[in-house]
Design an enzyme around this catalytic site. Sequence first.
Site, short mmCIF file in Angstrom:
data_model
loop_
_atom_site.label_atom_id
_atom_site.label_comp_id
_atom_site.label_asym_id
_atom_site.label_seq_id
_atom_site.Cartn_x
_atom_site.Cartn_y
_atom_site.Cartn_z
N CYS A 1 22.11 -0.03 -24.07
CA CYS A 1 21.66 1.79 -24.03
C CYS A 1 20.55 1.80 -23.13
CB CYS A 1 21.13 2.23 -25.66
SG CYS A 1 20.85 4.04 -25.32
N HIS B 1 29.62 -4.07 -21.26
CA HIS B 1 30.02 -2.74 -20.44
C HIS B 1 29.69 -3.43 -19.20
CE1 HIS B 1 29.08 1.56 -19.91
NE2 HIS B 1 29.42 1.12 -18.81
N GLY C 1 33.68 0.21 -20.54
CA GLY C 1 33.35 1.06 -19.52
C GLY C 1 34.37 1.32 -18.54
N GLY C 2 34.42 2.56 -18.61
CA GLY C 2 35.46 3.29 -17.36
C GLY C 2 37.04 3.05 -17.71
N ARG D 1 34.55 7.29 -24.53
CA ARG D 1 34.80 8.70 -24.33
C ARG D 1 36.19 9.09 -24.19
NH1 ARG D 1 29.94 7.50 -23.73
NH2 ARG D 1 28.36 9.00 -24.32
#
Length: 346
Positions: free
Chosen positions: A111, A182, A223-224, A245
């Site tokens: 983070c 990540h 990630g992505g 997400r």
Amino acid sequence: MDLAATIESNSTLSPSGIARSRRFSVAPMMDWTDRHCRFLHRLLTREALLFTEMVTSAAIVHGDSHRHLRFDAVEQPVALQLGGSDPAELAAATRLAHDAGYAEINLNVGCPSDRVQSGRFGACLMAEPDLVAECVRAMRDVTDRPVTVKCRIGIDDQDTEESLDRFADTMVAAGVDALYVHARKAWLKGLSPKENRTIPPLDYDRVHRLRARLSPLPVMINGGLETLDVAEAEMAHVDGVMLGRAAYHNPMLLAEVDRRFFGATGEPVTLEAIMQDMAAYADRQAAEGVRINNIARHMLGLANGLPGARQFRQIMSVDACKPGADSSVMFRALEAVSRPRLAEAS
């Protein structure tokens, strides 16, 4: 003991069930992956590994540990993500997490927020691998559950080849059970946490090289990853994928995870079944004083792509906040997307 032998020795400590679940995991996300969110996600996938939001070791040790560690048994397998850099405090928090029944304890070394940096944890710890190793050893000393680390490929001006290898080797020597990586650097100065999720370029190849070097230590990539097709393609190079997400904003994609990543043969769960189960869950939670909007807010993306999805979201976001709102809100939202489908079929 050389690197390969150390990894082999450590890997025997990871329960096979968790190792399998790591093939697909839903990332820890602050303010999102609370226990209500995880209950929803578990209805959609029986197999994936779910993560809590990051919780600081200080909050658990010095605060209301029951509130921070509470989860429903049906969420299993579920991992607790801890934030902290004090080995003794992390050990105390890990002991409480062990007693609470978590299947895995993960240390946040990824983070990039200013608040996290000021507490000396998160991505800034990638500059202090020896301290992270001390934390991992302290955590492993108090539990037989897997202790894992989630990190970036580097921070700021670090050389992502040399520095990431050094960091990973130090984690292996400390006995880490797995790494979640990540595939972006974190820029601790000049970029916000939101920008750190998109601006630093993705480097999946760097994670692939790390996994090849560390095998058989499990290495998961994050990630992505926006679609299951992209995630599935990554399985040729890593031991597991972690979506954040994309899974949160479009939760119904999780209904395909068990078939595509775990070989399940049953039919995917339907939106109708999800809404009925969540309504029953909301009724149980309401009896404990939980407001319906605290549950409904995680469900806004369930109808994405369906006729009536906009009205579905409106009912779930607006009506759920009204005084006296109850689980009937969910059935009204379901009706908003069911009517167009019934009309098409007739």
